[in-house]
Design an enzyme around this catalytic site. Sequence first.
Site, mmCIF file in Angstrom:
data_model
loop_
_atom_site.group_PDB
_atom_site.id
_atom_site.type_symbol
_atom_site.label_atom_id
_atom_site.label_comp_id
_atom_site.label_asym_id
_atom_site.label_seq_id
_atom_site.Cartn_x
_atom_site.Cartn_y
_atom_site.Cartn_z
ATOM 1 N N PRO A 16 0.742 -0.993 -0.206
ATOM 2 C CA PRO A 16 0.372 0.410 0.414
ATOM 3 C C PRO A 16 1.065 1.159 0.389
ATOM 4 O O PRO A 16 1.238 1.137 0.791
ATOM 5 C CB PRO A 16 -1.109 0.004 1.413
ATOM 6 N N CYS A 100 3.635 3.311 7.674
ATOM 7 C CA CYS A 100 3.815 5.368 6.959
ATOM 8 C C CYS A 100 5.015 5.838 8.719
ATOM 9 O O CYS A 100 4.648 5.888 9.079
ATOM 10 C CB CYS A 100 2.299 5.498 7.208
ATOM 11 N N GLY A 227 7.390 -3.076 -3.424
ATOM 12 C CA GLY A 227 6.351 -1.410 -3.074
ATOM 13 C C GLY A 227 7.171 -0.408 -4.596
ATOM 14 O O GLY A 227 6.641 -0.566 -5.497
ATOM 15 N N ARG A 228 7.665 0.044 -4.177
ATOM 16 C CA ARG A 228 8.822 1.231 -5.001
ATOM 17 C C ARG A 228 9.011 0.338 -6.472
ATOM 18 O O ARG A 228 8.773 0.954 -7.525
ATOM 19 C CB ARG A 228 9.623 1.677 -4.584
#
Length: 356
Positions: A16, A100, A227-228
Amino acid sequence: MHIGPIALENRLFVAPMAGVTDRPFRMLCRQLGAGYAVSEMVTSRKDLWGSLKTSRRADHAGEPGPIAVQIAGTDAAMMAEATHYNIDRGAQIIDINMGCPAKKVCNKWAGSALMRDEPLALEIVCAVVDAAAPHGVPVTLKMRTGWSADQRNAVKLARDFESAGVQMLTVHGRTREQGYKGAAEYDTIAAVKAAVRVPVVANGDVTSPEKARDVLAATGADAVMVGRAAQGRPWIFREIAHFLATGTHLAPPLVAEVRKLLLDHLQEHYGLYGEYSGVRTARKHIGWYVRTLPGGEAFRARMNAIEDCEQQLRAVSDYFEGLAEGMDRIPAHRDADLADHAGDADEEEKAATAAH
């Protein structure tokens, strides 16, 4: 593998990422081999649920299951209410954000800052599990290794969260203090895996098929989360799946295939955001696709001045048609490409900050 009673297609997950993993992007990654994708974080603040931003994040129209929604907040009662809100809108799995690192999120003691307040973190988990249980909805949680190098408490918290009813844990191999800097470490993820019985997912610097293999081996994790490295390269999931299954590399995608994937992605993106926001928020995705391609930086600069969806589509189509005249396939990925892209990784932090 399973999350509670829910069977997953494979052990390759999309992380996410605020401002990135919206419904069109999640569906694209699923199409290209990801077995599971978690939504952008939805705030637990009820006063923001009517906002356009939150309504888009809670929109799962046409999305294949299981639909997993990440929620963020600092108040147990509000997080329980957010659980009900998202289950009513189709969530089949609720994921709690304790990972986060964005400053504005952490300054409000949400995200990874909750790892500094273990009693509050556990209170929130218990409230969310209790709210989800009557619906038969499993609860998962994403966290970091700790707040800082001398405050690594992921193993203790993992045990507590498992006892409270969390059914899967994802660990990003960095502290909050690191943000996205430096290399991810996997010893703590391995220690978490050894300490609990529920599935554990390894996250952080999974940038290639070889790295996915090595991280799975080093941690003993049940799955890896990308993710990235999926930004502008959503086919990484099928590349990893092929490599794990065969030990050989899948050929890079054809330029013509990438052109179609991106044009289809843009159409879905405009459909969710509308023309004004859509053409602007699509720029980062287009930039990620072209950043390592011939003439990509010049095209990116030119494309960023376009404010019309049809013109943006035409520019993208023309760029890839021109590219296809000189090459059949997209150049093979190098890990250095992600390092070059590290500045763009702050897109997640900027977007998370804007979201809160």
